[in-house]
Design a protein around this motif. Structure first.
Motif, mmCIF file in Angstrom:
data_model
loop_
_atom_site.group_PDB
_atom_site.id
_atom_site.type_symbol
_atom_site.label_atom_id
_atom_site.label_comp_id
_atom_site.label_asym_id
_atom_site.label_seq_id
_atom_site.Cartn_x
_atom_site.Cartn_y
_atom_site.Cartn_z
ATOM 1 N N LYS A 166 52.643 27.390 55.138
ATOM 2 C CA LYS A 166 53.411 26.400 54.355
ATOM 3 C C LYS A 166 54.849 26.889 54.142
ATOM 4 O O LYS A 166 55.807 26.112 54.232
ATOM 5 N N THR A 191 41.292 22.901 53.820
ATOM 6 C CA THR A 191 42.507 22.149 53.495
ATOM 7 C C THR A 191 42.181 20.673 53.265
ATOM 8 O O THR A 191 41.296 20.117 53.907
ATOM 9 N N GLN A 234 44.987 18.210 53.055
ATOM 10 C CA GLN A 234 45.941 17.433 53.851
ATOM 11 C C GLN A 234 46.735 18.283 54.844
ATOM 12 O O GLN A 234 47.067 17.819 55.922
ATOM 13 N N GLU A 235 47.091 19.510 54.422
ATOM 14 C CA GLU A 235 48.092 20.242 55.199
ATOM 15 C C GLU A 235 47.596 21.567 55.740
ATOM 16 O O GLU A 235 46.905 22.281 55.010
ATOM 17 N N PRO A 236 48.031 21.949 56.912
ATOM 18 C CA PRO A 236 48.815 21.176 57.874
ATOM 19 C C PRO A 236 48.000 20.035 58.486
ATOM 20 O O PRO A 236 48.559 19.126 59.066
ATOM 21 N N ASP A 264 45.079 24.149 50.381
ATOM 22 C CA ASP A 264 46.498 23.737 50.436
ATOM 23 C C ASP A 264 47.005 23.347 49.042
ATOM 24 O O ASP A 264 48.193 23.515 48.737
#
Ligand SMILES: CCCCCCCCCCCCCCCCCCCCCC(=O)SCCNC(=O)CCNC(=O)[C@H](O)C(C)(C)COP(=O)(O)OP(=O)(O)OC[C@H]1O[C@@H](n2cnc3c(N)ncnc32)[C@H](O)[C@@H]1OP(=O)(O)O
Ligand SMILES: NC(=O)C1=CN([C@@H]2O[C@H](COP(=O)(O)OP(=O)(O)OC[C@H]3O[C@@H](n4cnc5c(N)ncnc54)[C@H](OP(=O)(O)O)[C@@H]3O)[C@@H](O)[C@H]2O)C=CC1
Length: 515
Positions: free
Chosen positions: A29, A235, A237-239, A279
């Protein structure tokens, strides 16, 4: 432009535990949102025959870092792996490395820890307490340091039911524990461990609580904050959704359920499953780093990164969604069909362990022996039962964590930062998250090919047929034995047979009449 992302631009950041689950997502991130950061120093030890460089190469070339390579093509140059073993004095670092870290570091994220529940106290103290103390000592000699973020756990005070965002005192001073570990021998430490940890469930939560106290006592003039995540999952949403790469927390048990090893669990169905996506933890951690450096709170602030009070999910809902996902997307080569049995009763737990876990393992091992192969299922099952027993404490209780500081921080962020560093779990759709989590386990952890789903479904059908066949055979054998020994069973049997015969005769006669 995000204020937080801009803040990390041009900074030299030190991360411990960067090769771990959370550390990797943190690095990813940082590189993705602040590609203009100066350098990330990571403290790494060689492991499993891999050198430092090989470990870093493997991380940077993993699927997790695919987006980073697009936004930060020179990521290899911005990461500096420093040899360090946190179990050693001064982390066994070279003098040059130490000097570079002391003179350049702007921000420290301390993620390294042993997260094993059964670690001997000496080892857990060394990593979770003494290493934290040493790192704080280093931090106090860093003239450019702006913030130090210590990652703890929401369970560091799990002996309490309601937990505030404060550091609670431990019955024995951390310094005394550290000292005693130096002169007590292992057998004595093992003997006194249960007394020392008291009402904590294991050495992990106990030493994480001691670590927090060390942070409080040794913080001096440093800008320090503590982040306490609950059970960290894949996670959100991200990545991309569903990324996970280790077996800790629920992941190992989800696999065991998907492969059909785990079919019953002593869990309170309505207890809160306080999962938090990795995340989300990382976004909060980065926001905390920014806030601590820029706003310099007078005291050490603790931030709870939990989901239970804002968007609760329970173990039953989670278990059912896990199974529903396995219906659609099964794991390959399952041992039995996935099935869930939640019980809170001790007797039922023993029963299910015997019938659903131990017996199939013994039968399968017998089959392996018969076919000239090495038996392995009983060993695997014993391991699973040990893991289950370690997790039971956490799946049969609910906790309330207050989140005033976390909510305060959220309100301090600009709309853009709230979007880029989103840690608002109220937006989390559990069913969708769990489905992606299970899918992520299949793809990224087990590295199973999605093209194999039809074959996996066929395999489950075969298992279902074997299951029916086995149960029918078992029933017939049991019945035959019963008839041979009991007059009453024989009477019942003749009654049923004659009843069926009469019913069929009547049915035939009445259908002939109609015609
Ligand atoms: C019935 C139906 C179900 C339906 C659906 C199912 C729904 C799901 C419901 C889910 C409820 C979830 C509850 C989670 C609660 C978490 C609470 C966390 C709270 C605190 C959170 C934190 O703040 S902190 C992070 C948590 N910290 C850990 O979570 C470490 C735990 N862990 C260990 O403390 C050691 O692991 C322990 C276990 C001693 C073994 O110890 P051990 O010596 O026997 O075994 P080893 O660790 O050496 O591992 C030997 C081989 O077991 C493999 N393996 C390792 N772990 C495994 C694992 N969990 N499941 C499978 N397999 C595992 C490993 O990959 C090795 O495989 P191999 O031999 O092939 O290499
Ligand atoms: N996962 C979870 O559910 C939760 C985790 N936490 C906390 O989050 C933090 C990160 O956890 P997580 O990423 O899951 O843990 P991992 O076990 O995945 O990672 C631990 C990290 O610490 C490093 N480490 C361990 N021992 C040493 C050592 N002697 N010298 C150098 N490095 C060492 C590991 O390095 P190596 O790769 O070489 O082993 C690894 O990078 C921890 O502080 C943990 O307490 C809090 C709540 C829940």
């Amino acid at each position: 432009m995000s204020t937080i992302a801009a803040f990390y631009g041009g900074k030299s950041i030190l991360i411990t535990g960067a090769t771990g689950f959370m550390g990797k997502v943190l690095m990813e991130k940082l590189f993705r949102t602040s590609p203009d950061l100066k350098v990330i120093y990571i403290l790494v030890r060689p492991k499993a025959g891999q050198t430092l460089q090989q470990r870093v190469f493997q991380i940077l070339n993993s699927k997790l870092f695919e987006k980073v390579k697009e936004v930060c093509p020179n990521v290899h140059e911005k990461i500096r792996a420093i040899y360090a073993d946190l179990n050693q004095n001064d982390f066994a670092m070279s003098e040059e490395d130490m000097q570079e870290l002391l003179s350049c570091t702007n921000i420290v994220f301390h993620c390294a820890a042993t997260v094993r529940f059964d670690d001997p106290l000496r080892h857990a103290v060394q990593l979770n307490v003494t290493a934290t103390q040493q790192l704080l000592l280093m931090a106090s000699q860093m003239p450019k340091l702006e913030a130090f973020v210590h990652i703890s756990t929401a369970f560091s005070n799990c002996n309490l039911k309601h937990i505030d965002e404060v550091i609670y005192p431990c019955p024995v001073e951390p310094k005394k524990i550290i000292d005693s570990m130096e002169w007590l021998d292992d057998s004595i430490i093992d003997e006194i461990t249960p007394k020392l940890i008291g009402d904590q469930p294991n050495t992990y939560t106990y030493t994480k609580a001691l670590g927090e106290m060390v942070v409080q006592q040794e913080s001096g003039n440093l800008n320090i904050a503590i982040v306490r995540p609950s059970i960290v999952g894949a996670t959100w949403q991200e990545p991309f959704p569903g990324w996970v790469d280790n077996l800790n927390g629920p992941s190992g048990l989800i696999i065991a359920a998907g492969k059909g090893f785990l079919r019953a669990i002593r869990a309170t169905p309505m207890a809160v499953a306080d999962l938090i996506p990795v995340d989300t933890v990382v976004n909060l951690t980065l926001a905390v780093g920014w806030y601590t450096a820029v706003h310099r709170p007078k005291s050490t602030l603790v931030y709870h990164c939990t989901s239970g009070n804002l968007n609760p999910c329970n173990w039953l809902k989670m278990g059912l969604q896990v199974l529903a996902t396995f219906e659609k997307i099964p794991l390959e080569r399952a041992f039995r069909r996935p099935y869930a049995n939640f019980t809170t009763n001790n007797f039922m737990t023993q029963y299910w362990n015997a019938v659903s876990h131990r017996a199939p393992a013994i039968i399968y091992d017998f089959y392996l022996r018969l076919t000239g192969r090495k038996p392995r299922m009983t060993k695997l099952m014993n391991r699973l039962l040990k893991t289950l027993s370690m997790m039971e404490y956490f799946i049969n209780r609910s906790w309330e964590w207050s989140t005033y500081n976390t909510e305060m921080l959220m309100s301090e962020l600009s709309p853009e930062d709230q979007r880029v560093f989103n840690f608002d779990v109220r937006q989390l759709n559990w069913l969708e998250y769990i489905e992606n989590y299970v899918l992520g386990i299949k793809k990224y952890l087990l590295k199973e090919d999605m093209a194999g789903i039809p074959e996996a479904k066929q395999h489950l059908k075969r298992l279902r047929n074997i299951h029916y066949l086995f149960n029918t055979a078992l029933f017939l054998i049991a019945w035959r034995l019963l008839i041979a020994r009991s007059q009453m069973a024989r009477n019942v049997w003749f009654f049923i047979v004659s009843f069926c015969y009469k019913f069929l005769s009547y049915f035939r006669a009445s259908s002939t009449l109609k015609v």
